[in-house]
Design an enzyme around this catalytic site. Sequence first.
Site, PDB file in Angstrom:
ATOM      1  N   CYS A   1      15.633  72.447  58.126  1.00 26.35           N
ATOM      2  CA  CYS A   1      14.190  72.637  58.078  1.00 26.35           C
ATOM      3  C   CYS A   1      13.974  74.124  58.262  1.00 26.35           C
ATOM      4  O   CYS A   1      14.605  74.736  59.138  1.00 26.35           O
ATOM      5  CB  CYS A   1      13.494  71.834  59.172  1.00 26.35           C
ATOM      6  SG  CYS A   1      11.700  72.051  59.187  1.00 26.35           S
TER       7      CYS A   1
ATOM      8  N   THR B   1      10.504  75.258  51.712  1.00 28.10           N
ATOM      9  CA  THR B   1      10.545  74.105  52.614  1.00 28.10           C
ATOM     10  C   THR B   1      11.634  73.169  52.117  1.00 28.10           C
ATOM     11  O   THR B   1      11.720  72.907  50.908  1.00 28.10           O
ATOM     12  CB  THR B   1       9.202  73.367  52.670  1.00 28.10           C
ATOM     13  OG1 THR B   1       9.428  71.996  53.057  1.00 28.10           O
ATOM     14  CG2 THR B   1       8.497  73.352  51.340  1.00 28.10           C
TER      15      THR B   1
END
Length: 236
Positions: free
Chosen positions: A197, A83
């Site tokens: 992202c 992430t």
Amino acid sequence: MATIGLIGGMSWESTAVYYRLLNEGVRARAGGLHSADVLLHSLDFAPIAEMQAEGDWAAAGVALADSARRLERAGAACLLLCTNTMHKVADQIIAATKLPFLHLADVTARAIRGTPSRRPLLLATRFTMEQAFYRDRLKAFGVEALVPQPEERDEVHRIIYEELCRGRVEAASKERYLAVVERAIRDEGADGVILGCTEIGLLVSQADFAVPVFDTTALHAAAALDYVAEVKSVAA
């Protein structure tokens, strides 16, 4: 092959892409029935997302540091945090173990440095776009990451959390992302796009843009395979 430790689940939609890319990469490099040697700790994203929303990054760092220690005890040889946003607490994770940590922003910056792009547009969660922890890391490599306008950032962020993290890939949202990038290229001279992202690669890709696209998920997975290949070479 050295074992790759994955801190995942944030969201599991992109962690599944990591797993696929790592295995496809090993198959492409080694052939036959070879696959990736991976340990995955997939966290429940809901409590982490609440910590993000509340600004309780210290608690989130504790949770992810514990995940890193679990992977170290299980035999991981290196760590990937699957992430971009949670790299805000990368220092807590790094301090928790003796394992090499492949920092996603560093991997991305090196990829950008291999191209003419120096002012890419960063598409990411609001935390990653608006806070300095990620852009400053890129800047250390000479990369000036641009960010969308405030109302655009709201929409980019919303699409990530309300759609992509929930497995929804909507054509209208893709058009919105394309419009954001087009405006940044036209009005601000953006010369690339960072899919900052790990879920964004589910929505758009290099095929959608004329400028270079830096898919952080794909870059991170490839860097992990390069790392374990180097470890293997040294050991031999």
